[in-house]
Design a protein around this motif. Structure first.
Motif, PDB file in Angstrom:
ATOM      1  N   ILE A   1      -2.747  -3.682  13.937  1.00 15.39           N
ATOM      2  CA  ILE A   1      -2.410  -4.520  12.775  1.00 15.39           C
ATOM      3  C   ILE A   1      -0.917  -4.838  12.745  1.00 15.39           C
ATOM      4  O   ILE A   1      -0.079  -4.082  13.247  1.00 15.39           O
ATOM      5  CB  ILE A   1      -2.816  -3.872  11.429  1.00 15.39           C
ATOM      6  CG1 ILE A   1      -2.114  -2.528  11.216  1.00 15.39           C
ATOM      7  CG2 ILE A   1      -4.320  -3.726  11.325  1.00 15.39           C
ATOM      8  CD1 ILE A   1      -2.203  -2.058   9.786  1.00 15.39           C
ATOM      9  N   ASP A   2      -0.611  -5.992  12.175  1.00 13.23           N
ATOM     10  CA  ASP A   2       0.785  -6.404  12.025  1.00 13.23           C
ATOM     11  C   ASP A   2       1.338  -5.985  10.670  1.00 13.23           C
ATOM     12  O   ASP A   2       2.515  -5.711  10.520  1.00 13.23           O
ATOM     13  CB  ASP A   2       0.902  -7.932  12.137  1.00 13.23           C
ATOM     14  CG  ASP A   2       0.395  -8.430  13.465  1.00 13.23           C
ATOM     15  OD1 ASP A   2       0.821  -7.847  14.487  1.00 13.23           O
ATOM     16  OD2 ASP A   2      -0.439  -9.356  13.490  1.00 13.23           O
ATOM     17  N   VAL A   3       0.461  -6.034   9.680  1.00 14.17           N
ATOM     18  CA  VAL A   3       0.928  -5.800   8.318  1.00 14.17           C
ATOM     19  C   VAL A   3       0.000  -4.839   7.601  1.00 14.17           C
ATOM     20  O   VAL A   3      -1.220  -4.948   7.695  1.00 14.17           O
ATOM     21  CB  VAL A   3       0.945  -7.122   7.505  1.00 14.17           C
ATOM     22  CG1 VAL A   3       1.384  -6.850   6.065  1.00 14.17           C
ATOM     23  CG2 VAL A   3       1.849  -8.153   8.151  1.00 14.17           C
ATOM     24  N   CYS A   4       0.608  -3.890   6.874  1.00 13.02           N
ATOM     25  CA  CYS A   4      -0.175  -3.082   5.941  1.00 13.02           C
ATOM     26  C   CYS A   4       0.389  -3.297   4.543  1.00 13.02           C
ATOM     27  O   CYS A   4       1.591  -3.133   4.318  1.00 13.02           O
ATOM     28  CB  CYS A   4      -0.095  -1.606   6.315  1.00 13.02           C
ATOM     29  SG  CYS A   4      -0.971  -0.579   5.142  1.00 13.02           S
ATOM     30  N   VAL A   5      -0.470  -3.724   3.639  1.00  9.26           N
ATOM     31  CA  VAL A   5      -0.040  -3.932   2.254  1.00  9.26           C
ATOM     32  C   VAL A   5      -0.514  -2.750   1.423  1.00  9.26           C
ATOM     33  O   VAL A   5      -1.684  -2.370   1.481  1.00  9.26           O
ATOM     34  CB  VAL A   5      -0.647  -5.225   1.660  1.00  9.26           C
ATOM     35  CG1 VAL A   5      -0.182  -5.424   0.210  1.00  9.26           C
ATOM     36  CG2 VAL A   5      -0.290  -6.441   2.511  1.00  9.26           C
ATOM     37  N   LEU A   6       0.408  -2.142   0.692  1.00 12.59           N
ATOM     38  CA  LEU A   6       0.009  -1.104  -0.269  1.00 12.59           C
ATOM     39  C   LEU A   6       0.063  -1.751  -1.652  1.00 12.59           C
ATOM     40  O   LEU A   6       1.139  -1.950  -2.212  1.00 12.59           O
ATOM     41  CB  LEU A   6       0.960   0.096  -0.203  1.00 12.59           C
ATOM     42  CG  LEU A   6       1.122   0.740   1.176  1.00 12.59           C
ATOM     43  CD1 LEU A   6       2.199   1.818   1.152  1.00 12.59           C
ATOM     44  CD2 LEU A   6      -0.209   1.319   1.651  1.00 12.59           C
TER      45      LEU A   6
ATOM     46  N   GLY B   1      -3.984  10.258  -6.489  1.00  9.92           N
ATOM     47  CA  GLY B   1      -3.997  11.318  -5.483  1.00  9.92           C
ATOM     48  C   GLY B   1      -4.342  10.854  -4.078  1.00  9.92           C
ATOM     49  O   GLY B   1      -4.884  11.613  -3.283  1.00  9.92           O
ATOM     50  N   PHE B   2      -4.015   9.615  -3.767  1.00 11.60           N
ATOM     51  CA  PHE B   2      -4.342   9.086  -2.444  1.00 11.60           C
ATOM     52  C   PHE B   2      -3.228   9.267  -1.409  1.00 11.60           C
ATOM     53  O   PHE B   2      -3.300   8.718  -0.321  1.00 11.60           O
ATOM     54  CB  PHE B   2      -4.693   7.589  -2.529  1.00 11.60           C
ATOM     55  CG  PHE B   2      -6.094   7.331  -3.024  1.00 11.60           C
ATOM     56  CD1 PHE B   2      -7.162   8.054  -2.531  1.00 11.60           C
ATOM     57  CD2 PHE B   2      -6.341   6.341  -3.968  1.00 11.60           C
ATOM     58  CE1 PHE B   2      -8.454   7.814  -2.975  1.00 11.60           C
ATOM     59  CE2 PHE B   2      -7.625   6.090  -4.425  1.00 11.60           C
ATOM     60  CZ  PHE B   2      -8.688   6.829  -3.927  1.00 11.60           C
ATOM     61  N   TYR B   3      -2.190  10.029  -1.789  1.00 12.50           N
ATOM     62  CA  TYR B   3      -1.045  10.147  -0.893  1.00 12.50           C
ATOM     63  C   TYR B   3      -1.458  10.575   0.520  1.00 12.50           C
ATOM     64  O   TYR B   3      -1.125   9.936   1.508  1.00 12.50           O
ATOM     65  CB  TYR B   3      -0.029  11.133  -1.481  1.00 12.50           C
ATOM     66  CG  TYR B   3       1.208  11.303  -0.641  1.00 12.50           C
ATOM     67  CD1 TYR B   3       2.297  10.449  -0.817  1.00 12.50           C
ATOM     68  CD2 TYR B   3       1.289  12.296   0.335  1.00 12.50           C
ATOM     69  CE1 TYR B   3       3.435  10.588  -0.039  1.00 12.50           C
ATOM     70  CE2 TYR B   3       2.424  12.445   1.118  1.00 12.50           C
ATOM     71  CZ  TYR B   3       3.492  11.590   0.927  1.00 12.50           C
ATOM     72  OH  TYR B   3       4.612  11.727   1.697  1.00 12.50           O
ATOM     73  N   GLU B   4      -2.215  11.667   0.598  1.00 10.01           N
ATOM     74  CA  GLU B   4      -2.610  12.196   1.910  1.00 10.01           C
ATOM     75  C   GLU B   4      -3.435  11.177   2.707  1.00 10.01           C
ATOM     76  O   GLU B   4      -3.252  11.017   3.908  1.00 10.01           O
ATOM     77  CB  GLU B   4      -3.444  13.471   1.743  1.00 10.01           C
ATOM     78  CG  GLU B   4      -2.679  14.639   1.150  1.00 10.01           C
ATOM     79  CD  GLU B   4      -1.597  15.164   2.097  1.00 10.01           C
ATOM     80  OE1 GLU B   4      -1.818  15.104   3.321  1.00 10.01           O
ATOM     81  OE2 GLU B   4      -0.543  15.601   1.599  1.00 10.01           O
ATOM     82  N   ASP B   5      -4.347  10.531   2.009  1.00  4.63           N
ATOM     83  CA  ASP B   5      -5.196   9.548   2.679  1.00  4.63           C
ATOM     84  C   ASP B   5      -4.360   8.400   3.251  1.00  4.63           C
ATOM     85  O   ASP B   5      -4.568   7.964   4.386  1.00  4.63           O
ATOM     86  CB  ASP B   5      -6.231   8.970   1.698  1.00  4.63           C
ATOM     87  CG  ASP B   5      -7.313   9.990   1.366  1.00  4.63           C
ATOM     88  OD1 ASP B   5      -7.358  11.033   2.047  1.00  4.63           O
ATOM     89  OD2 ASP B   5      -8.091   9.739   0.431  1.00  4.63           O
ATOM     90  N   ILE B   6      -3.410   7.943   2.460  1.00  3.11           N
ATOM     91  CA  ILE B   6      -2.559   6.838   2.920  1.00  3.11           C
ATOM     92  C   ILE B   6      -1.788   7.271   4.168  1.00  3.11           C
ATOM     93  O   ILE B   6      -1.685   6.539   5.152  1.00  3.11           O
ATOM     94  CB  ILE B   6      -1.581   6.405   1.801  1.00  3.11           C
ATOM     95  CG1 ILE B   6      -2.376   5.807   0.629  1.00  3.11           C
ATOM     96  CG2 ILE B   6      -0.557   5.396   2.316  1.00  3.11           C
ATOM     97  CD1 ILE B   6      -1.537   5.481  -0.588  1.00  3.11           C
TER      98      ILE B   6
ATOM     99  N   LEU C   1       4.916  -3.148   0.112  1.00  8.71           N
ATOM    100  CA  LEU C   1       4.452  -2.321  -0.991  1.00  8.71           C
ATOM    101  C   LEU C   1       4.603  -3.077  -2.317  1.00  8.71           C
ATOM    102  O   LEU C   1       5.687  -3.567  -2.627  1.00  8.71           O
ATOM    103  CB  LEU C   1       5.244  -1.011  -1.003  1.00  8.71           C
ATOM    104  CG  LEU C   1       4.915   0.057  -2.046  1.00  8.71           C
ATOM    105  CD1 LEU C   1       5.277   1.437  -1.503  1.00  8.71           C
ATOM    106  CD2 LEU C   1       5.637  -0.172  -3.369  1.00  8.71           C
ATOM    107  N   PHE C   2       3.512  -3.165  -3.066  1.00  3.57           N
ATOM    108  CA  PHE C   2       3.548  -3.828  -4.369  1.00  3.57           C
ATOM    109  C   PHE C   2       3.161  -2.838  -5.451  1.00  3.57           C
ATOM    110  O   PHE C   2       2.208  -2.075  -5.289  1.00  3.57           O
ATOM    111  CB  PHE C   2       2.598  -5.033  -4.395  1.00  3.57           C
ATOM    112  CG  PHE C   2       3.146  -6.204  -3.645  1.00  3.57           C
ATOM    113  CD1 PHE C   2       3.138  -6.209  -2.256  1.00  3.57           C
ATOM    114  CD2 PHE C   2       3.703  -7.286  -4.319  1.00  3.57           C
ATOM    115  CE1 PHE C   2       3.681  -7.282  -1.551  1.00  3.57           C
ATOM    116  CE2 PHE C   2       4.235  -8.365  -3.628  1.00  3.57           C
ATOM    117  CZ  PHE C   2       4.232  -8.364  -2.236  1.00  3.57           C
ATOM    118  N   SER C   3       3.916  -2.867  -6.526  1.00  3.65           N
ATOM    119  CA  SER C   3       3.691  -1.867  -7.555  1.00  3.65           C
ATOM    120  C   SER C   3       4.194  -2.382  -8.896  1.00  3.65           C
ATOM    121  O   SER C   3       5.095  -3.218  -8.954  1.00  3.65           O
ATOM    122  CB  SER C   3       4.443  -0.586  -7.150  1.00  3.65           C
ATOM    123  OG  SER C   3       4.145   0.453  -8.026  1.00  3.65           O
TER     124      SER C   3
END
Ligand code: ADP
Ligand code: MG
Length: 607
Positions: free
Chosen positions: A161-166, A176-181, A196-198
């Motif tokens: 992949i070129d891009v990962c969007v969070l 609690g998705f820190y570990e999974d991410i 990253l969008f927040s």
């Protein structure tokens, strides 16, 4: 053009056009098709950067500001249709959001033939999702849990992949998705870009940016951690047991309400929703104890407005993305005050205005101050509407509805008979009767209710207000209290059961250490006295009497003030006379008549 879009347009009229951002013709066509007039602020800032620069990005913008297109457009534009491999991964916290984003991406890319977007989320068939992936997925939109699962089962390949969007990074971390991410990112190439969008930037998000991103550029729209300006924040001060009646009032005075009501626990969520339904409201509960299917059903009914009030836990409500919510009601404040921002962000979306209302008790007021700091906005203390105000509001709402109703032709055949049946009535009489039907529904309820507003926080602890007037109700004293193992709810249940009363017939239960108070309609006084005074609880005879109306200068018997509690401690279990500091010397022996006269003294003393 829809109202949302019009408002967006007005908001943005001094700003850039979509044409200046560098988007391809196909995307511009979609923009036009969707009726977006001009880019929102986060879109204006993010799109050119993401299109032109090979960079990581942290973008902070409130809910409802158009973040999906801010990453969606640039992501779509850089997909190489010549390659079948997955090129973009979007992680989002919930299944709801995942589907929404997929849907948006599909709309954005509608004029680009051949782009494939696949949604991956838990609670649905994994093999079906695998099949979709195998048919080709340029873009995958996924929840972290299912994504990780599918990677470990080798059903998905994201090594190129070129891009990962969070997306909604703060919510993902909250959940609690820190570990999974972390695990997911390990399966992506080192040189991938991370966007990253927040809505907010808690330190966990900052940490992610530090650990997994490469010199990210930062875009902040509005102030960090600030909720939308379109939302006004109001609080209503009530006694602890008045939350539900307060909620009813807030709803009744807003006949058009379309609300998300937040409770703290799954249990409360279910309980309060049930009460609302029982009382005839279009309400539904949304919480983690429901099956995915039930949750989908609830969301569907809420979206199409069959459900007017969604009572939800914070976790279950993550990702509720409904644009026209008029009110967010904080039935209870969240444990973590940061969560308030997420709640209030559910209204005031896409340029509309909304209200975030908080039902609050005195002891929670300091939380209001803390929240004000986070949102950078002041709360307004409001008074709950009176019964009269509500009845009036409902009446004129009905009148308005009637005035604007289109009449149906199909009713014509029945008209002669209807006219005949009502021929004795004048227009005035007819109006009176017609409206009485609706009016009585509210009036009969509110006539029985005491007004709920507790004095404002600044007034000194209810002092010097004169005697309380309980209207049609009497206030009763009972010689049972906390020392008998009762809290107010248990006492209320005990009374209801003993008296065979309905839920609303016993009110204002105040439990002290050794005695308590409650209200019942005056007409039921005899029943209350005769039944309860013949009861025993754990071998002790129950004693009940009417309290006298308070003398001037006494404290009002409202709320569960600490003062009265301490007062209560001065009396021991059905003791003899009371002397301060000596209570522990009294034993618990008594005869009924004596205890009555003593109780009267207690009741008075406690005021
Ligand atoms: P966020 O992710 O920031 O919460 P969304 O991307 O879900 O916000 O967008 C909120 C709503 O606004 C959606 O209905 C979307 O279609 C609409 N929208 C997004 N950008 C624009 C725009 N430039 N003009 C008009 N409407 C827009
Ligand atoms: Mg979003």
């Amino acid at each position: 053009m829809s109202l949302i879009k019009r408002t967006f347009a007005t908001f943005n009229k001094y700003m850039t056009n979509f044409e200046n951002l560098g988007l391809s013709q196909d995307l511009l066509k979609a923009v036009q098709q969707m009726g977006f007039e001009s880019p929102s602020e986060v879109q204006q800032q993010a799109i050119p950067v993401l299109l032109q620069e090979e960079t990581d990005l942290v973008a902070l913008a409130q809910t409802g500001t158009g973040k999906t297109a801010a990453f969606g457009f640039p992501l779509i534009q850089q997909i190489d249709l010549g390659k079948k491999k997955t090129q973009g991964l979007i992680l989002s916290p919930t299944r709801e959001l995942c589907l929404q984003i997929t849907n948006e991406i599909e709309k954005y890319s509608q004029f680009i033939g051949g782009i494939k977007t696949v949604a991956i989320y838990g609670g649905a068939s994994i093999s079906e999702q695998e099949r979709q992936i195998n048919r080709g997925a340029h873009i995958i939109v996924a929840t972290p849990g299912r994504m990780k699962d599918m990677i470990s089962r080798k059903m998905i390949d994201i090594t190129e992949i070129d891009v990962c969007v969070l997306d909604e990074a703060d919510e993902m971390l909250n959940m609690g998705f820190y570990e999974d991410i972390l695990d997911i990112l390990k399966n992506t190439p080192k040189d991938r870009k991370t966007w990253l969008f927040s809505a907010t930037m808690p330190k966990e998000v900052a940490q992610i940016a530090k650990d997994f991103m490469n010199n990210p550029q930062e875009i902040t729209v509005g102030r960090k951690n600030v909720s939308t300006k379109n939302v006004s924040h109001e609080y209503f001060l009530v006694g602890g047991r008045d939350r539900y009646p307060a909620l009813k009032r807030l709803v009744d005075v807003n006949p058009d309400i379309y609300a998300a009501v937040f409770c703290r626990t799954k249990r409360d969520t279910q309980k309060e929703a049930e009460k609302l339904i029982e009382d005839g409201y279009n309400a539904a509960a949304l919480h983690g104890d429901l099956s995915q299917q039930q949750r989908d059903l609830v969301m569907k009914s809420f979206r199409n407005k069959q459900v007017q009030m969604l009572v939800a836990t914070d976790v279950a409500a993550r990702g509720i993305d409904v644009d026209d919510i008029t009110h967010v009601i904080n039935y209870q404040l969240p444990d973590e005050i940061e969560t308030y921002t997420h709640r209030s962000g559910r209204t005031g979306r896409a340029g509309k205005t909304g209200k975030s209302l908080v039902i609050v008790t005195k002891s929670e007021l300091r939380k209001i101050k803390q929240i004000e700091k986070i949102i950078g906005q002041k709360f307004v203390e409001e008074q709950l509407p009176t019964g009269d105000e509500i009845c009036k509001k409902q009446l004129f709402y009905l009148a308005e509805k009637i005035a604007t109703t289109d009449t149906s032709k199909d009713i014509n055949p029945f008209l002669p008979q209807l006219e005949e049946q009502l021929s004795d009535l004048t227009k005035e009489g007819l109006i009176k009767k017609f409206f009485s039907v609706e009016f009585d529904r509210f009036n009969s309820y509110y006539k029985k209710q005491n007004e709920l507003n507790t004095p404002s926080a600044t007034s000194k602890d209810f002092e010097g207000k004169g005697g309380a007037d309980y209207g049609n109700e009497n206030r009763f004293f009972i010689n049972l209290g906390r020392k008998d193992g009762l809290d107010w709810m248990q006492l209320k249940d005990f009374l209801k059961e003993a008296l065979d009363f309905g839920r609303d017939e016993v009110g204002k239960v105040d439990v002290m250490d050794t005695f308590s108070f409650f209200n019942v309609d005056k007409s039921k006084t005899d029943v209350v006295l005769s039944i309860l005074n013949n009861l025993e609880l754990n071998g002790r005879s129950v004693s009940v009497e009417i309290t006298e109306k308070k003398s001037k200068g006494g404290k009002r018997n409202r709320g569960r003030g600490g003062k009265r509690d301490r007062g209560g401690n001065n009396f021991n279990k059905s003791g003899k006379t009371h002397r301060k500091g000596k209570s522990s010397n009294f034993n618990s022996n008594k005869n009924n008549s004596k205890s009555k006269s003593l109780s009267r003294r207690r009741a008075k003393n406690s005021k």
